[in-house]
Design a protein around this motif. Structure first.
Motif, mmCIF file in Angstrom:
data_model
loop_
_atom_site.group_PDB
_atom_site.id
_atom_site.type_symbol
_atom_site.label_atom_id
_atom_site.label_comp_id
_atom_site.label_asym_id
_atom_site.label_seq_id
_atom_site.Cartn_x
_atom_site.Cartn_y
_atom_site.Cartn_z
ATOM 1 N N SER A 9 32.430 40.459 38.013
ATOM 2 C CA SER A 9 32.264 41.917 38.044
ATOM 3 C C SER A 9 31.249 42.396 37.004
ATOM 4 O O SER A 9 31.439 42.223 35.796
ATOM 5 C CB SER A 9 33.623 42.574 37.769
ATOM 6 N N PRO A 10 30.185 43.057 37.452
ATOM 7 C CA PRO A 10 29.193 43.547 36.481
ATOM 8 C C PRO A 10 29.736 44.658 35.590
ATOM 9 O O PRO A 10 29.354 44.763 34.416
ATOM 10 C CB PRO A 10 28.037 44.049 37.358
ATOM 11 N N PHE A 11 30.659 45.479 36.126
ATOM 12 C CA PHE A 11 31.236 46.538 35.282
ATOM 13 C C PHE A 11 32.090 45.917 34.177
ATOM 14 O O PHE A 11 32.119 46.403 33.046
ATOM 15 C CB PHE A 11 32.071 47.501 36.127
ATOM 16 N N LYS A 14 29.917 44.528 31.466
ATOM 17 C CA LYS A 14 29.447 45.595 30.560
ATOM 18 C C LYS A 14 30.399 45.726 29.367
ATOM 19 O O LYS A 14 29.981 45.778 28.213
ATOM 20 C CB LYS A 14 29.414 46.894 31.370
ATOM 21 N N TRP A 39 39.406 41.705 50.316
ATOM 22 C CA TRP A 39 39.523 42.941 49.542
ATOM 23 C C TRP A 39 38.420 43.941 49.860
ATOM 24 O O TRP A 39 38.568 45.128 49.655
ATOM 25 C CB TRP A 39 39.547 42.657 48.049
ATOM 26 N N PRO A 44 43.450 45.585 49.013
ATOM 27 C CA PRO A 44 43.509 44.291 48.335
ATOM 28 C C PRO A 44 44.867 44.016 47.716
ATOM 29 O O PRO A 44 45.627 44.931 47.409
ATOM 30 C CB PRO A 44 42.440 44.425 47.266
ATOM 31 N N PHE A 46 46.264 42.636 44.478
ATOM 32 C CA PHE A 46 45.741 42.354 43.151
ATOM 33 C C PHE A 46 46.706 41.546 42.305
ATOM 34 O O PHE A 46 47.901 41.477 42.588
ATOM 35 C CB PHE A 46 45.475 43.655 42.400
ATOM 36 N N ALA A 57 43.187 50.900 40.812
ATOM 37 C CA ALA A 57 43.219 49.455 41.053
ATOM 38 C C ALA A 57 41.823 48.859 41.113
ATOM 39 O O ALA A 57 41.440 48.199 42.072
ATOM 40 C CB ALA A 57 44.014 49.138 42.318
ATOM 41 N N ARG A 58 41.056 49.143 40.068
ATOM 42 C CA ARG A 58 39.740 48.515 39.950
ATOM 43 C C ARG A 58 39.633 47.879 38.580
ATOM 44 O O ARG A 58 40.343 48.253 37.645
ATOM 45 C CB ARG A 58 38.628 49.560 40.128
ATOM 46 N N ILE A 59 38.719 46.937 38.496
ATOM 47 C CA ILE A 59 38.442 46.349 37.195
ATOM 48 C C ILE A 59 37.051 46.805 36.756
ATOM 49 O O ILE A 59 36.203 47.073 37.623
ATOM 50 C CB ILE A 59 38.548 44.817 37.225
ATOM 51 N N PRO A 60 36.807 46.909 35.472
ATOM 52 C CA PRO A 60 37.726 46.623 34.390
ATOM 53 C C PRO A 60 38.753 47.743 34.196
ATOM 54 O O PRO A 60 38.445 48.908 34.408
ATOM 55 C CB PRO A 60 36.800 46.566 33.170
ATOM 56 N N ASP A 72 37.954 52.626 33.525
ATOM 57 C CA ASP A 72 36.532 52.833 33.824
ATOM 58 C C ASP A 72 35.712 52.177 32.716
ATOM 59 O O ASP A 72 36.005 52.376 31.529
ATOM 60 C CB ASP A 72 36.230 54.337 33.891
ATOM 61 N N THR A 74 32.780 52.639 31.403
ATOM 62 C CA THR A 74 32.100 53.459 30.389
ATOM 63 C C THR A 74 33.106 54.036 29.396
ATOM 64 O O THR A 74 32.873 54.030 28.180
ATOM 65 C CB THR A 74 31.299 54.590 31.073
ATOM 66 N N VAL A 115 27.504 46.631 43.641
ATOM 67 C CA VAL A 115 28.912 46.398 43.971
ATOM 68 C C VAL A 115 29.223 46.921 45.385
ATOM 69 O O VAL A 115 29.975 46.303 46.144
ATOM 70 C CB VAL A 115 29.814 47.052 42.892
HETATM 71 N N1 LIG Z 1 33.110 53.253 37.844
HETATM 72 C C1 LIG Z 1 33.923 52.075 37.675
HETATM 73 C C2 LIG Z 1 33.611 51.064 38.797
HETATM 74 C C3 LIG Z 1 34.483 49.811 38.749
HETATM 75 C C4 LIG Z 1 34.357 48.954 40.007
HETATM 76 O O1 LIG Z 1 33.766 49.365 41.019
HETATM 77 N N2 LIG Z 1 34.921 47.740 39.939
HETATM 78 C C5 LIG Z 1 34.906 46.853 41.076
HETATM 79 C C6 LIG Z 1 34.569 45.428 40.640
HETATM 80 S S1 LIG Z 1 32.956 45.307 39.918
HETATM 81 C C7 LIG Z 1 36.278 46.792 41.716
HETATM 82 O O2 LIG Z 1 37.282 46.737 41.035
HETATM 83 N N3 LIG Z 1 36.332 46.787 43.061
HETATM 84 C C8 LIG Z 1 37.552 46.653 43.795
HETATM 85 C C9 LIG Z 1 37.782 47.809 44.737
HETATM 86 O O3 LIG Z 1 36.990 48.766 44.735
HETATM 87 O O4 LIG Z 1 38.767 47.734 45.473
HETATM 88 C C10 LIG Z 1 33.691 51.469 36.293
HETATM 89 O O5 LIG Z 1 32.644 51.786 35.670
HETATM 90 O O6 LIG Z 1 34.549 50.741 35.790
#
Ligand SMILES: N[C@@H](CCC(=O)N[C@@H](CS)C(=O)NCC(=O)O)C(=O)O
Length: 213
Positions: A9-11, A14, A39, A44, A46, A57-60, A72, A74, A115
């Motif tokens: 994951s690029p986020f 970061k 997913w 998905p 998780f 439910a997103r990473i990070p 998030d 940032t 992404v």
């Molecule tokens: N704006 C969020 C974006 C995070 C994001 O899109 N993460 C992706 C992985 S890089 C994710 O968890 N995707 C799974 C999904 O959307 O179900 C951030 O800066 O953390």
């Protein structure tokens, strides 16, 4: 602190690069996160705890030492920046700070497009939209041209826009379905050539996320 993390994951990268540059990485416990391969187009499944901590439910997602979930990248970087004070990734100077955030938002837009393309490419071929993929490709090209034009801003003490730009370019190199960013962008190419050798970048090179069941 605990960080829901994957190596792809690029986020998340970061946050990992920022934490290393700020000297707070050793205060973070990594929680490797997996999901079923589908997913990209279904709900998905998780790693336990992620959706409970952060319904998006997103990473990070970071669980702070006070038990608060920050979902998030940032916001997590800003939290780490406060912890690391007086060391920091946000310029003090008023105008330099505006330019940093301006470049940052463009580099972060590249991550979002990358992404989004990844999720689209994980869908079965008959469901994929070439129009959608083209839109993201065009957005990435425009953003990279902007960063090339403003490459002089990337010199100087490390900040959040440099980190985000470096990760966007690293992801562009890593995924074979993304174009080489170098042709026509000599300033960005020579800047990245130096930036990618930082210890924080080398320690966080992207790898495929293991899949769970
Ligand atoms: N704006 C969020 C974006 C995070 C994001 O899109 N993460 C992706 C992985 S890089 C994710 O968890 N995707 C799974 C999904 O959307 O179900 C951030 O800066 O953390």
């Amino acid at each position: 602190m605990q960080l829901f993390w994957t190596p792809a994951s690029p986020f998340t990268r970061k946050v990992c690069v920022a934490a290393r540059e700020l000297g707070v990485w050793n205060r973070i416990e990594v929680r490797p996160t997996t999901w079923t391969l589908d997913w990209g187009y279904k709900t998905p499944k998780f790693t336990a705890g992620l959706a409970e901590a952060n319904p998006v439910a997103r990473i990070p997602t970071l669980i702070t030492d006070d038990g608060v979930a920050l979902g998030d990248s940032t916001l997590i970087c800003l939290h780490l920046n406060e912890l690391a004070s007086p060391r920091g990734l946000i310029p003090e100077d008023w105008l330099a700070r505006q330019r940093m955030w301006s470049n940052f938002a463009v580099a972060d837009g590249v991550l979002e497009a990358q992404v989004a393309m990844r999720a689209e490419l994980l869908r079965p071929e008959h469901l994929r939209s070439e129009d959608f993929l083209d839109k993201q490709r065009e957005r990435i090209a425009r953003c990279l041209d902007f960063l090339e034009y403003n490459a002089a801003d990337l010199e100087g003490p490390i900040d959040l826009s440099q980190i985000t730009t470096g990760i966007a370019l690293g992801y562009q190199d890593w995924r074979d379905w993304l174009q080489d960013f170098r042709p026509g962008r000599p300033n960005l190419a020579s800047w990245y050539d130096r930036f990618k050798d930082r210890d924080s970048m080398r320690a966080t090179e992207p790898r495929e996320t293991p899949t769970g069941d």
